[in-house]
Design a protein around this motif. Structure first.
Motif, short mmCIF file in Angstrom:
data_model
loop_
_atom_site.label_atom_id
_atom_site.label_comp_id
_atom_site.label_asym_id
_atom_site.label_seq_id
_atom_site.Cartn_x
_atom_site.Cartn_y
_atom_site.Cartn_z
N VAL A 235 0.70 -1.29 0.07
CA VAL A 235 0.07 -0.13 0.19
C VAL A 235 0.75 1.25 0.06
CG1 VAL A 235 -1.81 -1.03 1.17
CG2 VAL A 235 -0.08 0.00 2.63
N LYS A 236 2.26 1.22 -0.54
CA LYS A 236 2.87 2.15 -0.26
C LYS A 236 2.36 3.30 -1.36
CE LYS A 236 7.92 3.55 -0.81
NZ LYS A 236 7.73 4.78 -1.36
N LYS A 237 2.00 3.23 -2.27
CA LYS A 237 1.52 4.22 -3.51
C LYS A 237 0.23 4.76 -2.57
CE LYS A 237 -1.29 0.74 -5.90
NZ LYS A 237 -1.70 0.27 -7.27
N PHE A 238 -0.61 4.02 -2.01
CA PHE A 238 -1.93 4.84 -1.18
C PHE A 238 -1.35 5.62 -0.13
CE2 PHE A 238 -3.63 0.56 -3.01
CZ PHE A 238 -4.37 1.23 -3.84
N LYS A 239 -0.44 5.15 0.36
CA LYS A 239 -0.09 5.96 1.75
C LYS A 239 0.78 7.09 1.26
CE LYS A 239 1.24 3.74 5.51
NZ LYS A 239 1.73 3.06 6.77
N ASP A 240 1.62 7.11 0.33
CA ASP A 240 2.29 8.29 -0.05
C ASP A 240 1.39 9.30 -0.86
OD1 ASP A 240 4.52 7.24 0.42
OD2 ASP A 240 5.03 6.19 -1.55
N SER A 241 0.20 8.88 -1.36
CA SER A 241 -0.56 10.08 -1.93
C SER A 241 -1.77 10.38 -0.73
CB SER A 241 -1.57 9.36 -3.17
OG SER A 241 -2.23 8.24 -2.56
N ALA A 242 -1.69 9.79 0.34
CA ALA A 242 -2.58 10.25 1.25
C ALA A 242 -1.99 11.24 2.21
CB ALA A 242 -3.04 9.15 2.43
N VAL A 243 -3.07 12.05 2.75
CA VAL A 243 -2.62 13.10 3.51
C VAL A 243 -2.21 12.74 5.07
CG1 VAL A 243 -4.09 14.95 2.44
CG2 VAL A 243 -4.72 13.48 4.59
N PRO A 244 -1.22 13.49 5.66
CA PRO A 244 -0.79 12.79 6.98
C PRO A 244 -2.01 12.71 7.95
CG PRO A 244 0.74 14.47 6.28
CD PRO A 244 -0.48 14.65 5.32
N TYR B 166 -4.23 10.07 7.90
CA TYR B 166 -5.30 10.08 7.01
C TYR B 166 -6.34 9.03 7.78
CZ TYR B 166 -7.93 8.00 3.05
OH TYR B 166 -8.80 7.45 2.19
N PHE B 167 -5.94 8.14 8.53
CA PHE B 167 -6.71 7.25 9.31
C PHE B 167 -7.39 8.10 10.23
CE2 PHE B 167 -7.17 4.39 13.09
CZ PHE B 167 -8.17 3.63 12.41
N GLN B 168 -6.79 8.82 10.98
CA GLN B 168 -7.49 9.56 12.05
C GLN B 168 -8.85 10.45 11.37
OE1 GLN B 168 -7.22 8.96 15.16
NE2 GLN B 168 -5.30 7.41 15.05
N ILE B 169 -8.46 11.22 10.47
CA ILE B 169 -9.35 11.94 9.75
C ILE B 169 -10.48 11.09 9.42
CG2 ILE B 169 -9.89 13.23 7.52
CD1 ILE B 169 -6.86 14.15 7.63
N LEU B 170 -10.61 9.89 8.53
CA LEU B 170 -11.63 9.01 8.43
C LEU B 170 -12.31 8.57 9.61
CD1 LEU B 170 -9.89 6.73 5.55
CD2 LEU B 170 -11.62 8.72 5.46
N LEU B 171 -11.47 8.14 10.53
CA LEU B 171 -12.24 7.81 11.82
C LEU B 171 -13.14 9.13 12.52
CD1 LEU B 171 -12.71 5.79 13.94
CD2 LEU B 171 -10.72 6.22 15.03
N GLN B 172 -12.42 10.35 12.40
CA GLN B 172 -13.14 11.23 13.12
C GLN B 172 -14.55 11.57 12.18
OE1 GLN B 172 -12.09 12.72 15.82
NE2 GLN B 172 -13.89 14.11 15.93
N LYS B 173 -14.47 11.41 10.93
CA LYS B 173 -15.86 11.58 10.07
C LYS B 173 -16.87 10.62 10.62
CE LYS B 173 -13.52 13.81 6.03
NZ LYS B 173 -13.30 13.59 4.55
N ALA B 174 -16.11 9.32 10.68
CA ALA B 174 -17.28 8.10 10.95
C ALA B 174 -17.64 8.55 12.35
CB ALA B 174 -16.39 7.13 10.71
N LEU B 175 -17.24 8.87 13.25
CA LEU B 175 -17.78 9.17 14.53
C LEU B 175 -18.55 10.51 14.54
CD1 LEU B 175 -14.28 8.70 16.69
CD2 LEU B 175 -16.39 6.93 16.41
#
Length: 944
Positions: A661-670, A672-681
C-alpha cells in the motif's frame, strides 16, 4: 547510560526504550590475521539487542556480517596506555567463553571508554531481562521484539528480575560517563573509515631474519625451489626505485643477461609476488621500516645492505623489463592504428571508384557535360571535407590522449611533490632532533659550569616534570581501576544470578522427575488393570485412572512461586497464544474432541525439532539486514513460507502491508486514518448499523472480542468505520470484520486499516466484497478448474455424487480461512498471504483437499461427504506437511493462469447476473400488474 534496544522497537512496560535511544554502532579496529601479517583492520561494528551480539562488517553498506561476538557471555578489560599518548588509538579486550580473546581498538580513549560502558550496560540489561535457558536456545524473543497488536498484552511469560539496590548504587558510582565522537553512532556510517593501522606490527629484527631466510634461495647457483614465507591476500607495500637506483640499473644493463637465470628462479619458485602490479600508493611503509631499522639497531646492517644492493638491483631489473614491454606494446598499438588508417583509405577509394563507375554507366546518358563536371566537383568537395573531418577527429583523439598523459604526469608530479614534502618533513624532524640534542648538550655544559650557582632550580624543574608524569599515571590507573572494579561487580552479580537460576531449575527438574515417576506408576497400574477384562457394567478403576491421566495431561501446572518464574511454557490451557478458546464450555462431545486436538497439537509441537533451526534462520536474516532495508527476494519468501516466528510476526506483517500500500500511503494526507475515523464518529453512515450488529459475532471464541468491553471490539469498530468512509461503494460486507480482527492481533489500528486496504483494493479483484460478491463467485469457478486439473480423482468423486463443495470453500476465500483451520495453520497461511497475495489461498485450498484426499475418496454418499467437508479442516494439525503440499506438490502454479481464468469466468458470471437482473425486473413488473402476486415480497425488500 542509554537504555538497551534498537531505535523504534517497543518493549515491555517499564523497559520500553524511548524514541531517541541511540543505536550502538561505529568504527573499531579489530586485531586479525596470522603470522607476520597479524594487525588491526578497520571494521564496522553494530550491536544487536535481540541476541546481545556485536556483529562486525567490512563497511556500513555491507549486507552480510564477517562474524560476531557474544557479548552476553563475555567480559572486558583494557590496559592503561602510556602517559602522553593523548588521543592515540586505545585497545581493549573482549574475553569470550573458551578462552578466546578479541582485541579491539577505538580511535580515541574517549571512544574506548564509551564502547566499554555501553557494552557493559547492554550486557547487564540483556542478562537481567532474559531467561538463561531461552537465551541459550537463541530462539526466544527479547522484550523489544514483542508484537504491537492485541497478543502483545498476553506475553506475561517474562518477568524482570528485581534489582539489587546496593549493586545498582555501586554501578552508578563506578560508572565513567563519556560521550562518543563522530566515529560512534549512525552518523558515522556517512563518514569514511578511519585509516587502519599497519598490518605489519612486528619488529625489524624479525623482518631481517625473515627476508634473509626467504632470499637465501635467490642467490646465484641455487637450485632449491623454496617458497617465501610471505603469503597474504592484501597488496604489499614496497618502494619505487629512486632516480639514483634507476641510474645504477642502467649501468647494470649489460649484466642483465648473466642474472636472467636468477630472476627466473625468483619469479617461478621463491617469491610469489608480481612487483609490476603493486600500486604506487601502497609502497612507502617498507621504506620507512628499512630506514628506521638503520637508525634503531646497528645489528640490522645486513638487511640494509641487502635492501640497498641486491634488492634495489632486483627491483630495477624487473621495472626495466616492464618498461620495455610497455614500449613494445605502445609500438604495436601505433602499428595497429596506422594499418587501420590504411584500410580506411583503401575502403574509401574503393567506394568512390564504385560510385564513379555506377554514375558513369547509368546516369551519364543525356546529362550535360557541365552538370557532370559540377557533380564531380561536389564529390571532390565532399571527399575533401570528409578527409578534413577525419583529420580533425584524429587530432581530437591525439589531444585527448595528450590530456590523459598530462593528467598522469600531473599525478606523478603530485606524488613526487608529496614525497619531497615528506622528505623535507623528515629532514626537518631530524634537524629539530639534532637541535634539541645540541641544546641539551649546551644546557648540560652550562649546567655543569653553573652547577655551583643554581643547583636548586634544576632539581625543581625535574621534580615538577616527574610530579606531572606521576599525576597522569595516577589518573589513568584510577579510571582503569574503576572500570575493572565495575566489571568484577557485574560479573559477580551475573554469576550469582546464574547460580540461583540453576538451583531453581534443579529443584524444578527434581519435582518434574518425581511427577514423572508418579505418572509412570499410574500407567503401570492402568496396564495391570487392562490385563484382566471387566465384564460388569459398573465403572471400572481403569476408567478412573484414564480420566485422571487425561486431566493431568491437559492441566497447566501453576508455578508455586510466580515471582521467580522467568518463563512459563505455553501448555494446553483454555486459550492459546492468539487468544482463541481451545476447549469449549458447553458440549461434552465437542469438549472431548477439543481436548484430543489440543493433545495432538502439543504432541506434534514436542516432536518437531526444527523450530529452533527456523528461529536461527530468521535471526541470521535480521542480522544480514541490519545495515540495509529489507527487500523482496527468494530467501525471504522461503523464510515466510516456513512461518514467521511469533515474536517477529508484528514487524513482518507491518512491512508486508506497507510494501503493498505504499502508493496509497504516499498519496494520502498525514493522519489520513484519524481523519476518516473522526468523520465516521461525527457522521455515522448506513454501514455503521450493520457493523455494530456484527462486532460481537466476529470472533466469539477469541477472548479479545468476546465481550463488549474487550479492547479488540473498540479497535475493530474504529477500523471498519474508517474503511467504510474510504470505500462508500463497499461500505461494509460480512467477512471484512474477520479480516480486521485477525490483523488486529498483531497490528495496531492504523496498520490494520491499511492491511484491510491491501486485501480489498490490491489483492482481491474488484467487486469481491460488494453486494453481488461478483469476484468471489468468479474465484469459486476458477478453483473448480484448478481442482479438476490438480486433483482429478477427487473432482470426479465430487461430480459423481453431485457434491457442491463451493458451499464450503466460498467462506475460505472470503475470509482467508478464518475459523476454518486451527490457529497455528491459520497464521502461517496469513504470513504467506500478506507477502505473496491471493494465489496463496488457491494453493492452501487445494492442499487441504489433497491432505485428506484418500479419506474423502472412501466416502460413498453425498450426505457423508458434505458432512465430512464441514469439519475436516479442523482435524488437520501438521502445518509443516500442509505447507509442503501447498508449495511443493502443487507446483507449477503460475499466476498468469489464474488471471486468464478469472477473466474468462468473469464474463460468464456477469452475463448470468444480467439475466437474473432481467428476470427480477420482469417479476417486479408482473407483480405490479397482477393482483394475485402483489403480496409477494422478496428478501431484499423485507430487509430494507
Amino acid at each position: 547510560m542509554p537504555a538497551a534496544g534498537s531505535e523504534g522497537e517497543e518493549g515491555l512496560a517499564g523497559e520500553q526504550p524511548g524514541p531517541g535511544t541511540p543505536k550502538l554502532c561505529g568504527y573499531l579496529q579489530k586485531l586479525s590475521g596470522k603470522g607476520p601479517l597479524r594487525g588491526f583492520r578497520s571494521r564496522w561494528f553494530v550491536f544487536d539487542p535481540r541476541r546481545c551480539y556485536l556483529y562486525y562488517f567490512k563497511g556500513p553498506q555491507e549486507p552480510l556480517p564477517l562474524g560476531h561476538l557474544d557479548i552476553a557471555s563475555a567480559c572486558f578489560s583494557y590496559h592503561q596506555p602510556e602517559v602522553g599518548a593523548g588521543d592515540e588509538p586505545a585497545a581493549f579486550e573482549v574475553h569470550s567463553p573458551g578462552g578466546a580473546v578479541t582485541v579491539l581498538k577505538a580511535a580515541t580513549r574517549q571512544d574506548m571508554t564509551y564502547w566499554l560502558q555501553e557494552l557493559q550496560q547492554r550486557r547487564w540489561e540483556y542478562c537481567n531481562n532474559l531467561d538463561v535457558a531461552k537465551r541459550d536456545s537463541r530462539t526466544s524473543p527479547t522484550p523489544s521484539d514483542f508484537s504491537k497488536g492485541l497478543v502483545a498484552k498476553d506475553n506475561s511469560d517474562f518477568s524482570i528480575l528485581s534489582q539489587n539496590a546496593s549493586a545498582e548504587r555501586a554501578r552508578n558510582i563506578l560508572a565513567v560517563e563519556t560521550s562518543p565522537t563522530d566515529l560512534v553512532g549512525e552518523q558515522a556510517a556517512s563518514q569514511p573509515a578511519p585509516v587502519q593501522a599497519s598490518a605489519i606490527n612486528f619488529s625489524l629484527k624479525q623482518w631481517s631474519t625473515e627476508i634473509k631466510n626467504s632470499m637465501s634461495s635467490l642467490r646465484k647457483g641455487s637450485n632449491e625451489n623454496r617458497r617465501s614465507i610471505f603469503y597474504t591476500t592484501e597488496e604489499w607495500e614496497l618502494l619505487d626505485p629512486t632516480p639514483k637506483d634507476l641510474e645504477d640499473s642502467m649501468a647494470l644493463e649489460e649484466k642483465r643477461k648473466h642474472l636472467a637465470e636468477g630472476s627466473k628462479g625468483l619469479t617461478s619458485s621463491a617469491f610469489p609476488f608480481d612487483f609490476g602490479r603493486i600500486p604506487y600508493k601502497a609502497r612507502r611503509p617498507l621504506k620507512d621500516m628499512i630506514g628506521s631499522s638503520k637508525n634503531r639497531n646497528s645489528s640490522d646492517s645486513s638487511l640494509t645492505e641487502w635492501c640497498s644492493g641486491n634488492g634495489s638491483r632486483l627491483v630495477s631489473e624487473l621495472q626495466l623489463k616492464y618498461q620495455s614491454q610497455q614500449e613494445e606494446l605502445e609500438k604495436l598499438k601505433k602499428d595497429l592504428l596506422s594499418q587501420k588508417e590504411l584500410v580506411r583509405l583503401l575502403q574509401q577509394t574503393v567506394r568512390s571508384s564504385q560510385y564513379d563507375k555506377y554514375f558513369a554507366s547509368h546516369l551519364c546518358e543525356g546529362v550535360p557535360k557541365d552538370t557532370l563536371e559540377l557533380l564531380h566537383q561536389k564529390d571532390d568537395q565532399i571527399l575533401g571535407l570528409n578527409n578534413q573531418l577525419e583529420k580533425l577527429n584524429l587530432e581530437k583523439d591525439s589531444l585527448q590522449q595528450e590530456v590523459k598523459n598530462l593528467k598522469c604526469k600531473v599525478g606523478e608530479l603530485n606524488e613526487r611533490l608529496g614525497m619531497l614534502m615528506e622528505t623535507i618533513q623528515a629532514k626537518d624532524e631530524v634537524i629539530m632532533k639534532l637541535s634539541r640534542q645540541l641544546s641539551e648538550c649546551e644546557d648540560n655544559a652550562s649546567s655543569q659550569s653553573g652547577a655551583i650557582n643554581s643547583p636548586t632550580s634544576t632539581c625543581t624543574n625535574k621534580e615538577l616534570q616527574e610530579l606531572d608524569r606521576l599525576k597522569d599515571n595516577l589518573q589513568g590507573y584510577k579510571t582503569q581501576n574503576k572500570f575493572l572494579n565495575k566489571e568484577i561487580l557485574e560479573l559477580s552479580t551475573l554469576r550469582r544470578n546464574a547460580e540461583a537460576r540453576e538451583r531453581e531449575w534443579q529443584a524444578k527438574y527434581t519435582s518434574l522427575e518425581a511427577k514423572l515417576c508418579q505418572i509412570e506408576s499410574k500407567y503401570l497400574i492402568l496396564l495391570q488393570e487392562m490385563k484382566t477384562p471387566v465384564c460388569s457394567e459398573d465403572q471400572s478403576p481403569a476408567r478412573e485412572v484414564i480420566t485422571q491421566l487425561l486431566e493431568d495431561a491437559l492441566k497447566a501446572e501453576p508455578s508455586e512461586q510466580p515471582e521467580q518464574a522467568f518463563f512459563k511454557p505455553h501448555l494446553v490451557s483454555e486459550y492459546d497464544i492468539y487468544g482463541f478458546q481451545t476447549i469449549p464450555e458447553d458440549d461434552d462431545e465437542e469438549k472431548l474432541v477439543a481436548k484430543s486436538r489440543a493433545l495432538d497439537l502439543r504432541s506434534l509441537s514436542l516432536s518437531e525439532n526444527r523450530e529452533i533451526s527456523t528461529g536461527v534462520k530468521w535471526e541470521n536474516y535480521f542480522a544480514s539486514t541490519m545495515n540495509r532495508e529489507m527487500m523482496r527476494c527468494v530467501e525471504l519468501k522461503n523464510l515466510i513460507r516456513s512461518g514467521i516466528p511469533h515474536e517477529h510476526r508484528s514487524k513482518m506483517w507491518k512491512w508486508c502491508v506497507n510494501l503493498h500500500v505504499k502508493k496509497f500511503k504516499d498519496s494520502a494526507v498525514p493522519g489520513y486514518f484519524q481523519i476518516l475515523l473522526q468523520k465516521a464518529l461525527e457522521k455515522p453512515n448506513p454501514a455503521s448499523k450493520q457493523i455494530e450488529l456484527d462486532l460481537l459475532r466476529t470472533l466469539p471464541n477469541n477472548k479479545h472480542y468476546s465481550s463488549p468491553t474487550s479492547e479488540g471490539i473498540q479497535k475493530l469498530r474504529n477500523v471498519l468505520l474508517a474503511f467504510s468512509w474510504r470505500n462508500p461503494d463497499i461500505g461494509y460486507c460480512q467477512g471484512l470484520n474477520r479480516l480486521v480482527a485477525i490483523a488486529l492481533l498483531y497490528l495496531e489500528q492504523e496498520d490494520a486499516f491499511w492491511c484491510l486496504v491491501s486485501i480489498v483494493e490490491v489483492f482481491m479483484p474488484r467487486d469481491y466484497y460488494t453486494k453481488t460478491l461478483l469476484g468471489s463467485q468468479v474465484d469459486q469457478r476458477v478453483f473448480k478448474d484448478l481442482l479438476s486439473e490438480k486433483l482429478p480423482r477427487l473432482h470426479a468423486h465430487f461430480e459423481q455424487y453431485k457434491v457442491d463443495y463451493t458451499l464450503i470453500t466460498f467462506n475460505w476465500f472470503l475470509v482467508v480461512f478464518v475459523d476454518s483451520v486451527v490457529s497455528d495453520i491459520l497464521f502461517k497461511i496469513w504470513d504467506s498471504f500478506l507477502y505473496e497475495g491471493p494465489k496463496v489461498i488457491f494453493r492452501f485450498a487445494l492442499a487441504l483437499f489433497k491432505y485428506k484426499e484418500e479419506e474423502i475418496l472412501k466416502l460413498q454418499d453425498s450426505m457423508s461427504i458434505f458432512k465430512y467437508l464441514r469439519y475436516f479442516t479442523r482435524t488437520i494439525l501438521d502445518a509443516r506437511k500442509l505447507t509442503a503440499i501447498a508449495f511443493g506438490d502443487l507446483n507449477p502454479f503460475p499466476l498468469r493462469q489464474i488471471r486468464n481464468r478469472r477473466a474468462y469466468h468473469l464474463e460468464k458470471v456477469r452475463l448470468e447476473l444480467t439475466e437474473l437482473e432481467a428476470i427480477r425486473e420482469d417479476f417486479l413488473r408482473e407483480r405490479e400488474t397482477c393482483v394475485e402476486k402483489r403480496d409477494l415480497i422478496s428478501d431484499d425488500e423485507e430487509d430494507s
